[in-house]
Design an enzyme around this catalytic site. Structure first.
Site, PDB file in Angstrom:
ATOM      1  N   SER A 107       0.818  -1.212   0.000  1.00  0.00           N
ATOM      2  CA  SER A 107       0.000   0.000   0.000  1.00  0.00           C
ATOM      3  C   SER A 107       0.846   1.254   0.000  1.00  0.00           C
ATOM      4  O   SER A 107       1.917   1.314   0.607  1.00  0.00           O
ATOM      5  CB  SER A 107      -0.956  -0.015   1.207  1.00  0.00           C
ATOM      6  OG  SER A 107      -0.483   0.846   2.214  1.00  0.00           O
ATOM      7  N   LYS A 108       0.351   2.243  -0.739  1.00  0.00           N
ATOM      8  CA  LYS A 108       1.081   3.493  -0.919  1.00  0.00           C
ATOM      9  C   LYS A 108       1.309   4.176   0.430  1.00  0.00           C
ATOM     10  O   LYS A 108       2.337   4.786   0.670  1.00  0.00           O
ATOM     11  CB  LYS A 108       0.239   4.388  -1.833  1.00  0.00           C
ATOM     12  CG  LYS A 108       0.937   5.610  -2.347  1.00  0.00           C
ATOM     13  CD  LYS A 108       0.091   6.262  -3.422  1.00  0.00           C
ATOM     14  CE  LYS A 108       0.597   7.645  -3.763  1.00  0.00           C
ATOM     15  NZ  LYS A 108      -0.169   8.291  -4.819  1.00  0.00           N
ATOM     16  N   ARG A 109       0.313   4.045   1.307  1.00  0.00           N
ATOM     17  CA  ARG A 109       0.379   4.751   2.576  1.00  0.00           C
ATOM     18  C   ARG A 109       1.316   4.070   3.577  1.00  0.00           C
ATOM     19  O   ARG A 109       2.024   4.723   4.330  1.00  0.00           O
ATOM     20  CB  ARG A 109      -1.025   4.845   3.183  1.00  0.00           C
ATOM     21  CG  ARG A 109      -1.281   6.146   3.906  1.00  0.00           C
ATOM     22  CD  ARG A 109      -2.728   6.574   3.820  1.00  0.00           C
ATOM     23  NE  ARG A 109      -3.636   5.519   4.210  1.00  0.00           N
ATOM     24  CZ  ARG A 109      -4.098   5.337   5.434  1.00  0.00           C
ATOM     25  NH1 ARG A 109      -3.722   6.136   6.402  1.00  0.00           N
ATOM     26  NH2 ARG A 109      -4.937   4.362   5.706  1.00  0.00           N
TER      27      ARG A 109
END
Ligand code: GLU
Length: 552
Positions: free
Chosen positions: A298-300
């Site tokens: 995930s990007k986050r």
């Protein structure tokens, strides 16, 4: 309904026909087995590992077969557009050794199948939509977003499939007068496909995905939007038109597009165009550090998803490529064992050997691969890679490196020319951390001397060491002296003697050399002391020893 008239009303400015575009973009002049692939990123300014993973598949398929790999910028969504994104895409893929033969460029586009920006292809899309209107295969739909929300809410309440289809496709059969009146009144509209499918008809289609094998899915029945109210197509329509006219043979894309496949197949069929070979790649997954469960990157939460992460840390592109191939093709590692020195491009990459159930990404594994890959790169080449990296990410180091470029290469070569070479080097940031003690400016005491050595022995050991130190001693002569000195001071000549009779000694020769090692490198762990001394030079060795005594 007079479809011809309707088409004229909706697209008065389009005077071309699909045949004109077919003629403008004829089949490519390539051998039959050559594959044409493309990357179609949105210009969002964020390049992630999934992009590289996909681009790598595209690049291998095209270049292994003597085909073409091109870049098409999918910029139909204005809101996500970022200035300079094309340059970022090209440069970051180039860094990892992936280059395009054709398509959108930094200065200008290259190739005969453009424009390569979807935003500049409106006339092309509209020509095909106009033709579909004429044939009754598409229609204008004036439903407002409020009306669509209402329809959806009703469908949800009744637990029905959401969407515009069947009786919900309220504007399928508007009269010419109605359409005209709405347009005159300035009502906005989109163009929808008039799907020939029906829900639960039981009709299916089968395609052979190059990664997943045969896929059988129910036919599409949704009247999907093909052209938005601003005259720009949706992904579905642009994909079909572009990949056809750009003569793409293999569409490599993420598995998140699998659910849309029925739409694409219906569009290709309606337009009478041949299907490309689909290659739906698996999601990149990782094992979550805290839960131990496999999940999507995930990007986050996962900085390692961004390609910048690898550039900033200074991962050598060859090691990232090598690692990606181990993730991409299950037989790559075996091949590498059999062909340790071979150029990576000699490996025959195949879509059949790709996983379809989630490709597991593991930073630790990448780091292990780096150690092996860096060993195969000559020290001089590695030094020049580090020099370039430092210019960008550690400018404070450049003066030091430039002062004596050969020195860096010598340092990087330590421990490599031996039967079992040391595998200390992983990525630039880590390498500088690892070799920083060679530079006085970055030298620090990081470890304490072994506990069993009495405090008064520390200066005594270093003083005796210096008294007999001869920089021209061979490694063997050097070590014999250290051993003699250790024995003189009450330390065992061999660790095993000390283990057997600890009461007879203060420690063993290893403890004594650790003191020397700390004086020299600041650390209790390092490559071979003698080798390091040879690189540092006599003056620095003596200065370090004195410095240590002074620090006690
Ligand atoms: N623009 C699409 C994306 O960003 C491309 C998908 C495709 O390769 O067809 O996911």
């Amino acid at each position: 309904m007079d479809n011809k008239k309707l088409a004229g009303l909706l697209f008065p400015d389009i005077d071309k026909t699909p045949a004109d575009w077919e003629a403008a973009f004829p089949a490519r002049d390539l051998p039959a087995e050559a594959k044409v692939t493309r990357m179609g990123p949105s210009p969002t300014g964020f390049m992630h590992l999934g992009n590289l993973y996909g681009a790598f598949v595209d690049e291998r398929l095209a270049h292994q077969s003597g085909g073409t790999f091109f870049l098409r910028i999918e910029d139909t969504d204005d809101k996500r557009k970022v200035e300079g994104a094309t340059e970022l895409i090209i440069r970051s893929l180039n860094f990892f050794g992936v280059s395009f033969d054709e398509g959108a460029g930094i200065e200008e586009d290259t190739g005969d199948y453009g424009p390569y920006y979807q935003s500049r292809r409106a006339e092309i899309y509209q020509t095909f939509v106009k033709d579909m209107i004429q044939k009754g295969q598409a229609y204008p739909c004036f439903l407002t977003s409020e009306e669509i929300s209402e329809i959806r809410a009703g469908q949800e309440a009744e637990k029905l499939t959401p969407g515009i289809y069947g009786k919900y496709a309220a504007h399928r059969d508007l009269t010419m007068e109605d359409i005209k009146a709405r347009i005159d009144a300035g009502q906005e509209y989109v163009i929808r496909l008039r799907s020939t499918g029906t829900e639960n008809s039981g009709k299916t289609f089968t395609v052979t995905d190059a990664i997943r094998g045969e896929l059988t899915m129910p036919e599409n029945f949704q009247d999907v939007v093909i052209l938005k109210s601003n005259g720009i197509p949706t992904y579905h329509f642009a994909h079909v038109i572009d990949d056809h006219l750009m003569r793409t043979t293999h569409v490599v894309r993420g598995e998140e597009w699998l659910p849309s496949l029925p739409i694409h197949v219906e569009l290709f069929e309606t337009l009478g165009l041949p299907l490309p070979v689909y290659c739906h790649t698996a999601q990149l997954m990782k094992i979550d550090e805290t839960t131990g469960v496999k999940r999507k990157l995930s990007k986050r939460h996962d900085p390692e998803l961004s390609l910048d992460f690898y550039r900033e840390k200074g991962y050598h592109p060859a090691s990232v490529r090598e690692y990606l191939l181990t993730v991409l093709n299950s037989n790559f590692e075996e091949w590498r064992i059999e062909n340790p020195e071979a150029d990576i491009d000699e490996f025959a990459f195949t879509t059949e050997k790709m996983s379809n159930s989630g490709a597991l990404f593991d930073l630790n594994k990448l780091n292990d691969v780096c150690k092996d890959v860096l060993l195969r790169i000559p020290a001089e080449e590695l030094a020049s890679f580090l020099t370039d990296w430092a210019k960008e990410f550690r400018p404070d180091l450049t003066a030091l490196i430039d002062a004596d470029p050969a020195f860096l290469a010598k340092v990087l070569n330590v421990g490599r020319d031996q039967a079992k070479p040391r595998k200390d080097l992983v990525y630039a940031q880590q390498i500088f951390e690892f070799i920083r003690f060679y530079f006085d400016e970055y030298f620090e005491y990081e470890d304490e001397a072994p506990e069993n050595i009495p405090a008064e022995d520390l200066p005594a050991i270093i003083e005796s060491y210096m008294a007999t130190y001869d920089h021209s001693d061979t490694q063997e002569e050097w070590f014999n002296k250290v051993r003699e000195m250790a024995v003189e001071k009450g330390y065992a000549a061999k660790p095993k003697d000390y283990k057997k009779h600890p009461e007879d000694y203060k420690g063993h020769v290893g403890h004594v050399s650790t003191v020397i090692r700390i004086a020299l490198t600041g650390r209790s762990n390092s490559p071979d002391i003698w080798e390091i001394q040879q690189i540092l030079g006599e003056e620095t060795v003596r200065a370090r020893m004195q410095k240590y005594i002074d620090s006690l």
